[in-house]
Motif scaffolding. Structure first.
Motif, short mmCIF file in Angstrom:
data_model
loop_
_atom_site.label_atom_id
_atom_site.label_comp_id
_atom_site.label_asym_id
_atom_site.label_seq_id
_atom_site.Cartn_x
_atom_site.Cartn_y
_atom_site.Cartn_z
N ILE A 1 -7.01 -0.52 0.29
CA ILE A 1 -6.89 0.14 0.83
C ILE A 1 -6.72 1.59 -0.02
O ILE A 1 -6.87 2.99 0.54
N VAL A 2 -5.62 1.20 -1.13
CA VAL A 2 -4.96 2.28 -2.03
C VAL A 2 -6.72 2.59 -3.21
O VAL A 2 -6.76 2.07 -3.60
N ASP A 3 -6.76 3.66 -3.15
CA ASP A 3 -7.63 3.78 -4.06
C ASP A 3 -7.47 4.59 -5.46
O ASP A 3 -6.83 3.80 -6.44
N VAL A 4 -8.84 2.81 -5.84
CA VAL A 4 -8.70 3.58 -7.41
C VAL A 4 -7.98 4.58 -8.91
O VAL A 4 -7.70 4.27 -8.76
N PHE A 5 -8.56 5.54 -7.76
CA PHE A 5 -7.50 6.57 -8.83
C PHE A 5 -6.45 6.49 -8.75
O PHE A 5 -5.71 7.13 -9.14
N VAL A 6 -5.96 6.47 -7.85
CA VAL A 6 -3.85 6.46 -7.26
C VAL A 6 -3.70 5.48 -8.30
O VAL A 6 -2.53 5.59 -8.83
N SER B 1 0.75 -1.33 0.01
CA SER B 1 -0.36 -0.12 -0.12
C SER B 1 0.73 1.34 -0.02
O SER B 1 0.85 2.31 -0.70
N LEU C 1 -6.15 -5.50 -5.47
CA LEU C 1 -6.92 -4.28 -6.27
C LEU C 1 -8.43 -4.96 -6.87
O LEU C 1 -9.54 -4.73 -6.15
N GLU D 1 -16.33 5.17 -9.19
CA GLU D 1 -15.13 6.01 -9.11
C GLU D 1 -14.43 4.91 -10.15
O GLU D 1 -13.76 5.24 -11.27
N ASP E 1 -19.99 0.76 -8.57
CA ASP E 1 -18.48 1.53 -8.39
C ASP E 1 -18.38 2.64 -8.77
O ASP E 1 -17.48 2.83 -10.17
N ASP F 1 -9.99 -5.94 -0.44
CA ASP F 1 -10.54 -4.93 -0.10
C ASP F 1 -8.96 -3.49 0.39
O ASP F 1 -8.62 -3.10 0.91
N GLU G 1 -12.46 5.83 -13.63
CA GLU G 1 -10.78 6.13 -13.90
C GLU G 1 -10.93 5.04 -14.94
O GLU G 1 -9.58 5.15 -15.69
#
Length: 210
Positions: free
Chosen positions: A63-68, A30, A57, A110, A108, A61, A114
Motif C-alpha cells: 500500500i506504500v506508494d513507490v515515490f515514498v 507499511s 514492493l 510512477e 506504471d 500490492d 521514480e
C-alpha cells in the motif's frame, strides 16, 4: 529502534518486532515504510528493513506508494552508502522494472519516473523494455503511446520530471518501436479486439503527433 511517541505507537513497534524479518508482511511494514528515518529509526535501521520492503514492493500490492519508498532512499542519502549497497539497489530497481513492464496490467508511470529519478539512467529503462505480444509489454507500450505520447512531445505535464534530453530519448525509443503498433494490431485483431482497438488508436496518435 526509537520513534517519535506522537507518530509511532507501541502497536506499530510490536508489529515489526513480532516476527522474523523474512516473515513480515505489508501490514507489518507499511507504517514503518512511511515513517522511516523521519520519525522512526535511523539509516542503519532502514538498511535492515529495506530488502524486505523492496520484496513487498515488487511482489505484493504494497500500500506504500513507490515515490515514498524511493524518497526514503534519498532521505537516507543512499548515494554515500558503500558501492556494494548502491549497486544492490540499482540491480533491484532495474530487475524490478524489467519484470514490471512484462507483468503489470498497466503502464506504471510512477515507477518509471521514480526509478529514472533515482538512477539517472534514462537509456537503461527502455533498453529493458522488450516489446513482446505474449506478455503485457506490448499492451503497456500501447498505453504509453495512447496516454502520454502527445504529452511527451508537447507540454510534458505528465512527464514534467524529465528534462528535455531525457524526454527526447524516450520519444526516440517510442519511434524506433512504432512498427510494433501495426504488427500488434493485426496480431490481436482476432485474439483481443479491445487491445486491437487501443492499438489502432495509438497508431493514429503516433502518426498525427508532431
Amino acid at each position: 529502534m526509537e520513534g517519535c511517541p506522537c507518530c509511532v505507537s507501541d502497536t506499530d513497534k510490536e508489529k515489526i518486532h513480532s516476527k522474523l524479518l523474512s516473515d513480515l508482511d505489508g501490514d507489518d511494514l507499511s507504517r514503518y515504510a512511511f515513517k522511516a528515518m523521519t520519525t522512526w529509526g535511523d539509516t542503519n535501521d532502514f538498511k535492515h528493513y529495506l530488502p524486505k520492503i523492496f520484496e513487498l514492493l515488487a511482489t505484493t500490492d504494497f500500500i506504500v506508494d513507490v515515490f515514498v519508498v524511493i524518497g526514503k532512499l534519498n532521505d537516507g542519502q543512499w548515494k554515500i552508502w558503500t558501492e556494494k549497497e548502491q549497486a544492490g539497489i540499482k540491480i533491484f530497481l532495474f530487475s524490478w522494472w524489467s519484470d514490471l513492464i512484462k507483468t503489470k496490467l498497466y503502464f506504471d508511470k510512477e515507477a518509471f519516473i521514480e526509478i529514472n529519478s533515482l538512477t539517472q539512467n534514462i537509456e537503461r529503462l527502455p533498453d529493458l523494455w522488450t516489446i513482446n505480444f505474449h506478455d503485457n509489454s506490448f499492451a503497456n507500450y500501447v498505453e504509453l503511446v495512447n496516454d502520454y505520447y502527445y504529452d511527451l512531445t508537447n507540454k510534458r505535464k505528465d512527464f514534467k520530471e524529465l528534462n528535455q534530453s531525457e524526454a527526447n530519448k524516450l520519444i526516440n525509443w517510442i519511434k524506433i518501436n512504432s512498427t510494433k503498433l501495426e504488427e500488434g494490431y493485426f496480431y490481436f485483431e482476432d485474439k483481443n479486439k479491445e487491445l486491437a482497438e487501443r492499438t489502432s488508436t495509438a497508431l493514429y496518435i503516433f502518426e498525427r503527433t508532431v
